[in-house]
Design a protein around this motif. Structure first.
Motif, PDB file in Angstrom:
ATOM      1  N   LEU A  27       0.826  -1.208   0.000  1.00  0.00           N
ATOM      2  CA  LEU A  27       0.000   0.000   0.000  1.00  0.00           C
ATOM      3  C   LEU A  27       0.860   1.258   0.000  1.00  0.00           C
ATOM      4  O   LEU A  27       0.532   2.249  -0.664  1.00  0.00           O
ATOM      5  N   SER A  28       1.963   1.230   0.729  1.00  0.00           N
ATOM      6  CA  SER A  28       2.841   2.401   0.749  1.00  0.00           C
ATOM      7  C   SER A  28       3.509   2.615  -0.597  1.00  0.00           C
ATOM      8  O   SER A  28       3.692   3.755  -1.035  1.00  0.00           O
ATOM      9  N   ARG A  29       3.880   1.516  -1.290  1.00  0.00           N
ATOM     10  CA  ARG A  29       4.491   1.669  -2.609  1.00  0.00           C
ATOM     11  C   ARG A  29       3.489   2.210  -3.625  1.00  0.00           C
ATOM     12  O   ARG A  29       3.873   2.878  -4.577  1.00  0.00           O
ATOM     13  N   CYS A  30       2.216   1.909  -3.428  1.00  0.00           N
ATOM     14  CA  CYS A  30       1.175   2.463  -4.305  1.00  0.00           C
ATOM     15  C   CYS A  30       0.748   3.859  -3.883  1.00  0.00           C
ATOM     16  O   CYS A  30      -0.136   4.452  -4.521  1.00  0.00           O
TER      17      CYS A  30
ATOM     18  N   LYS B 253      -6.759   4.068   7.109  1.00  0.00           N
ATOM     19  CA  LYS B 253      -7.817   3.153   7.551  1.00  0.00           C
ATOM     20  C   LYS B 253      -7.226   1.955   8.291  1.00  0.00           C
ATOM     21  O   LYS B 253      -7.777   1.505   9.304  1.00  0.00           O
ATOM     22  N   GLU B 254      -6.112   1.440   7.770  1.00  0.00           N
ATOM     23  CA  GLU B 254      -5.459   0.324   8.455  1.00  0.00           C
ATOM     24  C   GLU B 254      -4.920   0.751   9.817  1.00  0.00           C
ATOM     25  O   GLU B 254      -4.910  -0.040  10.764  1.00  0.00           O
ATOM     26  N   TRP B 255      -4.469   2.000   9.923  1.00  0.00           N
ATOM     27  CA  TRP B 255      -3.986   2.503  11.209  1.00  0.00           C
ATOM     28  C   TRP B 255      -5.116   2.560  12.239  1.00  0.00           C
ATOM     29  O   TRP B 255      -4.919   2.221  13.411  1.00  0.00           O
ATOM     30  N   LEU B 256      -6.296   2.971  11.811  1.00  0.00           N
ATOM     31  CA  LEU B 256      -7.441   3.007  12.722  1.00  0.00           C
ATOM     32  C   LEU B 256      -7.850   1.597  13.146  1.00  0.00           C
ATOM     33  O   LEU B 256      -8.227   1.373  14.305  1.00  0.00           O
ATOM     34  N   LEU B 257      -7.775   0.639  12.213  1.00  0.00           N
ATOM     35  CA  LEU B 257      -8.076  -0.749  12.576  1.00  0.00           C
ATOM     36  C   LEU B 257      -6.993  -1.333  13.478  1.00  0.00           C
ATOM     37  O   LEU B 257      -7.274  -2.211  14.309  1.00  0.00           O
ATOM     38  N   TRP B 258      -5.766  -0.848  13.325  1.00  0.00           N
ATOM     39  CA  TRP B 258      -4.660  -1.357  14.130  1.00  0.00           C
ATOM     40  C   TRP B 258      -4.815  -0.992  15.603  1.00  0.00           C
ATOM     41  O   TRP B 258      -4.299  -1.695  16.481  1.00  0.00           O
ATOM     42  N   GLN B 259      -5.527   0.077  15.910  1.00  0.00           N
ATOM     43  CA  GLN B 259      -5.693   0.486  17.301  1.00  0.00           C
ATOM     44  C   GLN B 259      -6.430  -0.571  18.116  1.00  0.00           C
ATOM     45  O   GLN B 259      -6.181  -0.716  19.322  1.00  0.00           O
ATOM     46  N   ASP B 260      -7.336  -1.312  17.480  1.00  0.00           N
ATOM     47  CA  ASP B 260      -8.104  -2.352  18.173  1.00  0.00           C
ATOM     48  C   ASP B 260      -7.671  -3.756  17.777  1.00  0.00           C
ATOM     49  O   ASP B 260      -8.385  -4.728  18.058  1.00  0.00           O
ATOM     50  N   ASN B 261      -6.532  -3.864  17.122  1.00  0.00           N
ATOM     51  CA  ASN B 261      -6.050  -5.174  16.697  1.00  0.00           C
ATOM     52  C   ASN B 261      -5.575  -5.977  17.911  1.00  0.00           C
ATOM     53  O   ASN B 261      -4.899  -5.440  18.792  1.00  0.00           O
ATOM     54  N   PRO B 262      -5.918  -7.269  17.982  1.00  0.00           N
ATOM     55  CA  PRO B 262      -5.447  -8.082  19.126  1.00  0.00           C
ATOM     56  C   PRO B 262      -3.933  -8.129  19.247  1.00  0.00           C
ATOM     57  O   PRO B 262      -3.406  -8.250  20.362  1.00  0.00           O
TER      58      PRO B 262
ATOM     59  N   SER C 212      -2.271   6.471   0.737  1.00  0.00           N
ATOM     60  CA  SER C 212      -2.215   6.965   2.116  1.00  0.00           C
ATOM     61  C   SER C 212      -3.569   6.863   2.814  1.00  0.00           C
ATOM     62  O   SER C 212      -3.626   6.642   4.031  1.00  0.00           O
ATOM     63  N   ASP C 213      -4.657   7.020   2.066  1.00  0.00           N
ATOM     64  CA  ASP C 213      -5.983   6.901   2.686  1.00  0.00           C
ATOM     65  C   ASP C 213      -6.227   5.486   3.199  1.00  0.00           C
ATOM     66  O   ASP C 213      -6.775   5.299   4.296  1.00  0.00           O
ATOM     67  N   GLU C 214      -5.822   4.487   2.418  1.00  0.00           N
ATOM     68  CA  GLU C 214      -5.988   3.101   2.861  1.00  0.00           C
ATOM     69  C   GLU C 214      -5.072   2.793   4.041  1.00  0.00           C
ATOM     70  O   GLU C 214      -5.450   2.043   4.950  1.00  0.00           O
TER      71      GLU C 214
END
Length: 476
Positions: free
Chosen positions: A287-290, A298-307, A293-295
């Motif tokens: 994703l970073s190579r593409c 979103k992954e960063w927000l999901l990472w906050q609640d990741n087990p 940044s918006d995606e």
């Protein structure tokens, strides 16, 4: 019904019988058989009836069964295949004749296996498969040859391009589906990896759809292998053989195809397991190579609640190992994507000290220091080092070098590669530093014309300066 107990004389003309001293014991002495007798034995073996087998079982007489086994061994010994000792394949005509012999599946599978393990090109492989697909019994045996086919495809990479290998595996899978043969996960894994190598958008779409329809999961090793085939490495080794993906096509593979309805989505993101760090890290890299940044946000927000992030690490540590590693990876990938404002926000939320970051990440963040959310004593030192680093890039682009005289005094001196540097600087596709691993937004011809600073030594100008001499001047 009365079953006959008469001794079977079906194969008597072809065998010599010798009676031993023991009663009711018959020793079979085999004699050399010619081709006519061999054809007769094969014909008689094909005419065996289940009634004969049932009669032997009811009468507890296994001698006819042993005679049939012996005759099969006679046929098998007469059909021994002598493969070349130098690793070459059997002649195509001989291989077709051996496959036409009605033997058991073990003989056919061994013959195909030996022939497939000697294939060196895609043409050799397709010839073997063409012979096997001519008969139903040999076609069914191809299901057990999946690993041999995979090994033959990888050997073919030494003699052909990945695009042709991808065409071969696609043809094989199409034949399997036409013959209603089950597809194994090994064939699908090779197909999707070569589709990624060949930068084929229809190929990736086809194999991702097959994985979804057949219910095959994409394991973490295969997931990382697919991402590696996108040539996203920072050193550019993957681009040497297969070039770069188009950014638009690669985003379709990752996030969804343009011509697919939402109910029938089968992109790579559907197979992502965010609880597995190996897959998640590869997903962040691509994703970073593409520059998505918006995606990434979103992954960063999901990472906050990741087990993985919520798991506690060492008691004496402020950060658990997974939390620290994950937060830093997100910051680094967001900076590589070019969105330094969000990268600074991530750094502030993660509470990671700026001085603990790697040098490459610190330099990237300091380019947009106006978005800084933290400050420490290391940043003024890095700003001076950043100024010196950027100034050296300008000097290299102009073909100059700094000669220091001490006490902050010195002068610039032209280098031996100044002419090549200025020629490269005049190119419309010149870049101050390489961008390996990033998909291109240009056409293939324009992408091949792009020049980097490290290519200056091998760059040769295509235009020469015209002479100012007159065409009528004859002086030498």
């Amino acid at each position: 019904m009365i079953l006959s107990t008469k001794f079977s004389t079906r194969f008597a003309p072809l065998l010599n019988f010798r009676h031993c001293s023991r009663p009711h014991a018959t020793c079979v002495q085999d004699t050399p058989v010619d081709q006519v007798d061999l054809d007769l034995i094969q014909h008689q073996l094909n005419l065996k009836s289940p009634v004969d087998t049932l009669r032997c079982l009811l009468l507890n007489d296994t001698r006819p069964l042993f005679r049939q086994m012996h005759l099969r061994s006679v046929v098998k010994d007469s059909l021994k295949v002598d493969f070349p000792i130098n690793g070459q394949m059997l002649n195509h005509a001989e291989f077709r004749e051996y496959m036409a012999v009605k033997q058991g599946p073990k003989f056919r599978r061994r013959l195909m296996r030996e022939q497939l393990l000697r294939c060196q090109t895609t043409q050799d492989l397709m010839r073997v498969l063409a012979v096997a697909l001519q008969r139903k019994e040999t076609t069914r045996d191809l299901v057990d040859m999946d690993l041999c086919i995979v090994r033959a495809l990888y050997r073919a990479r030494d003699t052909t391009t990945d695009l042709k290998v991808f065409g071969a595996i696609s043809t094989i899978i199409s034949r399997f589906r036409r013959e209603n043969l089950p597809l194994t996960r090994y064939l699908l894994a090779v197909g999707i990896k070569f589709a990624a190598r060949a930068r084929s958008l229809p190929g990736m779409k086809r194999y991702l759809k097959l994985h979804k329809e057949l219910g095959f999961p994409i394991a973490k090793t295969l997931f990382r292998a697919i991402i590696a085939k996108f040539s996203v490495g920072v050193h550019g080794y993957g681009e040497i053989r297969n070039g770069r993906w188009s950014r638009r096509d690669l985003l379709q593979v990752l996030l969804g195809f343009e011509d697919t309805v939402p109910e029938d989505e089968h992109h790579l993101g559907l197979f992502l397991d965010r609880t597995e760090w190996t897959q998640l890290y590869g997903w962040l890299v691509v994703l970073s190579r593409c520059k998505a940044s918006d995606e990434l946000w979103k992954e960063w927000l999901l990472w906050q609640d990741n087990p993985l992030r919520l798991e506690t690490g060492k008691v004496a540590s402020q950060f658990s190992e997974n939390k620290l590693r994950g937060d830093y990876s997100f910051i680094e990938m967001m900076a590589d994507a070019g969105d330094t404002r969000r990268a600074w926000n991530m750094l502030g939320e993660s509470k990671i000290p700026f001085k603990d970051c790697r040098t490459r990440l610190r330099r990237t963040l300091l380019r947009d220091i106006q978005h800084a959310t933290v400050w420490d004593d290391q940043m003024p030192v890095d700003l001076l080092a950043q100024y010196d680093f950027e100034l050296k890039k300008v000097e290299n682009a102009l073909g100059m070098e700094w000669i220091s005289l001490g006490d902050d005094q010195g002068y610039h001196k032209p280098t031996d590669t100044m002419h090549q540097s200025l020629e490269a600087l005049s190119s419309p596709y010149f870049k101050m530093e390489p961008d390996f691993g990033y998909p291109h937004d240009l056409s293939t011809e324009e992408d091949e014309m792009m020049l980097h600073v490290e290519d200056m030594s091998i760059y040769h100008p295509t235009s020469a300066r015209k002479s100012k001499k007159s065409s009528n001047d004859t002086t030498s």
